[in-house]
Design an enzyme around this catalytic site. Sequence first.
Site, mmCIF file in Angstrom:
data_model
loop_
_atom_site.group_PDB
_atom_site.id
_atom_site.type_symbol
_atom_site.label_atom_id
_atom_site.label_comp_id
_atom_site.label_asym_id
_atom_site.label_seq_id
_atom_site.Cartn_x
_atom_site.Cartn_y
_atom_site.Cartn_z
ATOM 1 N N ASN A 122 -8.323 -5.279 -5.353
ATOM 2 C CA ASN A 122 -8.822 -5.910 -4.124
ATOM 3 C C ASN A 122 -10.274 -5.576 -3.793
ATOM 4 O O ASN A 122 -10.985 -6.417 -3.251
ATOM 5 C CB ASN A 122 -7.884 -5.632 -2.947
ATOM 6 C CG ASN A 122 -7.800 -4.192 -2.573
ATOM 7 O OD1 ASN A 122 -7.804 -3.325 -3.454
ATOM 8 N ND2 ASN A 122 -7.719 -3.899 -1.302
ATOM 9 N N GLY A 144 -3.498 1.890 -5.135
ATOM 10 C CA GLY A 144 -2.680 0.698 -5.365
ATOM 11 C C GLY A 144 -1.502 0.668 -4.418
ATOM 12 O O GLY A 144 -1.532 1.274 -3.336
ATOM 13 N N SER A 145 -0.456 -0.016 -4.846
ATOM 14 C CA SER A 145 0.697 -0.215 -3.959
ATOM 15 C C SER A 145 1.559 1.038 -3.867
ATOM 16 O O SER A 145 1.547 1.897 -4.763
ATOM 17 C CB SER A 145 1.538 -1.372 -4.489
ATOM 18 O OG SER A 145 1.995 -1.048 -5.785
ATOM 19 N N GLU A 178 -3.801 6.739 -3.104
ATOM 20 C CA GLU A 178 -4.374 5.913 -2.018
ATOM 21 C C GLU A 178 -3.551 4.628 -1.982
ATOM 22 O O GLU A 178 -3.743 3.742 -2.824
ATOM 23 C CB GLU A 178 -5.844 5.619 -2.317
ATOM 24 C CG GLU A 178 -6.745 6.847 -2.274
ATOM 25 C CD GLU A 178 -7.059 7.304 -0.855
ATOM 26 O OE1 GLU A 178 -6.969 6.483 0.074
ATOM 27 O OE2 GLU A 178 -7.383 8.490 -0.675
ATOM 28 N N CYS A 208 -6.878 -2.888 2.248
ATOM 29 C CA CYS A 208 -5.749 -1.986 2.539
ATOM 30 C C CYS A 208 -5.735 -1.536 4.007
ATOM 31 O O CYS A 208 -4.679 -1.243 4.547
ATOM 32 C CB CYS A 208 -5.799 -0.783 1.612
ATOM 33 S SG CYS A 208 -7.373 0.069 1.682
ATOM 34 N N GLU A 220 3.792 -5.063 3.804
ATOM 35 C CA GLU A 220 2.349 -5.311 3.919
ATOM 36 C C GLU A 220 2.043 -6.762 3.530
ATOM 37 O O GLU A 220 2.506 -7.244 2.496
ATOM 38 C CB GLU A 220 1.660 -4.348 2.946
ATOM 39 C CG GLU A 220 0.176 -4.375 2.950
ATOM 40 C CD GLU A 220 -0.410 -3.474 1.837
ATOM 41 O OE1 GLU A 220 0.281 -3.231 0.835
ATOM 42 O OE2 GLU A 220 -1.543 -3.022 2.008
HETATM 43 P P1 NAD Z 1 -0.788 -2.255 -7.861
HETATM 44 O O1 NAD Z 1 -0.072 -1.015 -7.470
HETATM 45 O O2 NAD Z 1 0.007 -3.420 -8.294
HETATM 46 O O3 NAD Z 1 -1.778 -1.951 -9.106
HETATM 47 C C1 NAD Z 1 -2.708 -0.883 -9.080
HETATM 48 C C2 NAD Z 1 -2.950 -0.410 -10.509
HETATM 49 O O4 NAD Z 1 -1.712 0.067 -11.034
HETATM 50 C C3 NAD Z 1 -3.449 -1.492 -11.467
HETATM 51 O O5 NAD Z 1 -4.492 -0.942 -12.248
HETATM 52 C C4 NAD Z 1 -2.226 -1.820 -12.303
HETATM 53 O O6 NAD Z 1 -2.550 -2.162 -13.633
HETATM 54 C C5 NAD Z 1 -1.425 -0.540 -12.285
HETATM 55 N N1 NAD Z 1 0.022 -0.786 -12.352
HETATM 56 C C6 NAD Z 1 0.709 -1.854 -11.855
HETATM 57 N N2 NAD Z 1 2.034 -1.723 -12.093
HETATM 58 C C7 NAD Z 1 2.186 -0.552 -12.750
HETATM 59 C C8 NAD Z 1 3.326 0.156 -13.272
HETATM 60 N N3 NAD Z 1 4.560 -0.349 -13.178
HETATM 61 N N4 NAD Z 1 3.120 1.340 -13.867
HETATM 62 C C9 NAD Z 1 1.876 1.854 -13.964
HETATM 63 N N5 NAD Z 1 0.764 1.233 -13.510
HETATM 64 C C10 NAD Z 1 0.906 0.051 -12.913
HETATM 65 O O7 NAD Z 1 -1.766 -2.596 -6.664
HETATM 66 P P2 NAD Z 1 -2.721 -3.858 -6.508
HETATM 67 O O8 NAD Z 1 -1.885 -5.076 -6.334
HETATM 68 O O9 NAD Z 1 -3.761 -3.873 -7.566
HETATM 69 O O10 NAD Z 1 -3.453 -3.478 -5.125
HETATM 70 C C11 NAD Z 1 -2.920 -3.780 -3.883
HETATM 71 C C12 NAD Z 1 -2.298 -2.574 -3.236
HETATM 72 O O11 NAD Z 1 -3.183 -1.476 -3.222
HETATM 73 C C13 NAD Z 1 -1.970 -2.813 -1.772
HETATM 74 O O12 NAD Z 1 -0.711 -2.270 -1.477
HETATM 75 C C14 NAD Z 1 -3.057 -2.063 -1.017
HETATM 76 O O13 NAD Z 1 -2.714 -1.647 0.278
HETATM 77 C C15 NAD Z 1 -3.283 -0.912 -1.925
HETATM 78 N N6 NAD Z 1 -4.634 -0.388 -1.737
HETATM 79 C C16 NAD Z 1 -4.799 0.821 -1.161
HETATM 80 C C17 NAD Z 1 -6.079 1.308 -0.947
HETATM 81 C C18 NAD Z 1 -6.341 2.645 -0.326
HETATM 82 O O14 NAD Z 1 -7.480 3.085 -0.386
HETATM 83 N N7 NAD Z 1 -5.366 3.316 0.262
HETATM 84 C C19 NAD Z 1 -7.173 0.550 -1.326
HETATM 85 C C20 NAD Z 1 -6.947 -0.676 -1.914
HETATM 86 C C21 NAD Z 1 -5.677 -1.148 -2.120
#
Ligand code: NAD
Length: 459
Positions: free
Chosen positions: A116, A189-190, A211, A245, A335
């Site tokens: 994002n 990430g999520s 995060e 986020c 979310e």
């Molecule tokens: P995501 O968790 O799907 O992916 C994040 C990373 O994890 C990617 O690089 C992806 O390749 C990897 N990944 C995905 N599935 C995986 C698995 N099963 N095993 C290991 N690695 C895996 O998140 P996204 O869709 O890229 O981002 C959106 C989410 O991130 C939202 O929930 C948002 O709130 C959160 N976010 C948090 C912050 C923060 O600073 N707290 C900032 C930005 C986004």
Amino acid sequence: MKTTISETLQVQRDFFATQSTKDIAFRREALLRLQKEIIAREDAICDAIYADFKKPHFETLATETQFVLAEIKLVLKKLISWARPKNVSSTWLNFPSTDKIYKEPYGTVLIIAPWNYPFQLALLPLVGAVAAGNTVVIKPSEVTPNTSKTIHSIIKAVFPREHVSVVEGGVEVSQALLKENWDYIFFTGSTKVGQIVYESAAKHLTPVTLELGGKNPCIVDESSSLELAAKRICWGKFLNAGQTCIAPDYILVHQSVKSAFVTALIKMIQEGYGGDIKNSSDYARTVGSSHFNNLKDMLVGEDVLFGGDTDPEDNYISPTLVNEPQLDSKLMQGEIFGPILPILSYESESDIHNIVQNYGKPLATYVFSNRKSFQNKIIQKYSYGGGAINDTVIQVANKRLPFGGVGGSGIGSYHGKTTFELFSHHKPIVHRANWLDVPFRYPPYSLPIKFAKKLKNLL
Ligand code: NAD
């Protein structure tokens, strides 16, 4: 792939063992090279993110490249003092001694980034990890492939592979990376994937920063300055097409001002993006068809107050206001992470409580109110990562404020000096002098027990 990852890690471990990264001048030179490269490629970074989800150039500069450059600038200015061993007072029991905390790098760090803010969220932790003397492997998001390629090429141009490298790829690459034994894992990430990362890290007892996301409430009470509140909420919500986020996820507005507030929100959207939002150069797209479809599904059966326009060809969803969705609706389950803003009204503070408590500890909470007592009540009563009073999202802009979640929204925090501290092991060392050796601690113990019971006064 497995061998490449293991080999990269081994090359970095060998390099870390040479002690080269312990040299502060070495770290600063690396960051100066990074700074130069980002400045030289700033337009290319904007173009890459635009190609990924039509993020407006102004937003990319403000929230990605300039954000990272500001961090590098701060680190270059402060690193020498941050890295210096910190003296702390000694204790009577250790007398004579000089006690210090040394900051040492963990070793080899893995950074996994989301899509994002695809540049900032990969590079910001990198700056701190390098500043603290670690070697780093970055896994950018596969969902934003143009940015991922650009990051790869920048890192290749700036760092030798043994210091920092990029491994591109999707979930399977991420899983392969997580099988390795890292010295630190920084994941953004999520929450769902955060749990997977935490489990993998536990196998090697690897420290982590997670995060994550959350469902961020934005409370607007009857005393708030409605027009200004609407302007600041619209900005924080529709920036990056709601894929932030810490964006407000849903509004809780006092019922007595709901109608005026909704009118103000609509006015702000129209003023900000004009009558033809789809062709506004200031409005981004949702990322990818699967995310688009997921968001579109959230609108099914809802009472749309404004917006609701979609175009699957372009992953376009207009800024959308939804009236009073049910708490068990798809929109209110988790979310949202898109440009859809549910508006729920409340009558009493217990209504606020009944809604807010459904969603665990969010990453952010916002309060729009001119009543200090109400502002303070929300700050004190609820646990959440951070937030703002009478604004949204801007807490992220102050590098003196730590940024991170709590509970389901994350573990640990970073930004500015906090990032340096996070990527450093704090190693306490007591430097004892030899000119005096108080005998009481050694057996046979000669101090009377009643004296031993007073030892707390010497510690
Ligand atoms: P995501 O968790 O799907 O992916 C994040 C990373 O994890 C990617 O690089 C992806 O390749 C990897 N990944 C995905 N599935 C995986 C698995 N099963 N095993 C290991 N690695 C895996 O998140 P996204 O869709 O890229 O981002 C959106 C989410 O991130 C939202 O929930 C948002 O709130 C959160 N976010 C948090 C912050 C923060 O600073 N707290 C900032 C930005 C986004």
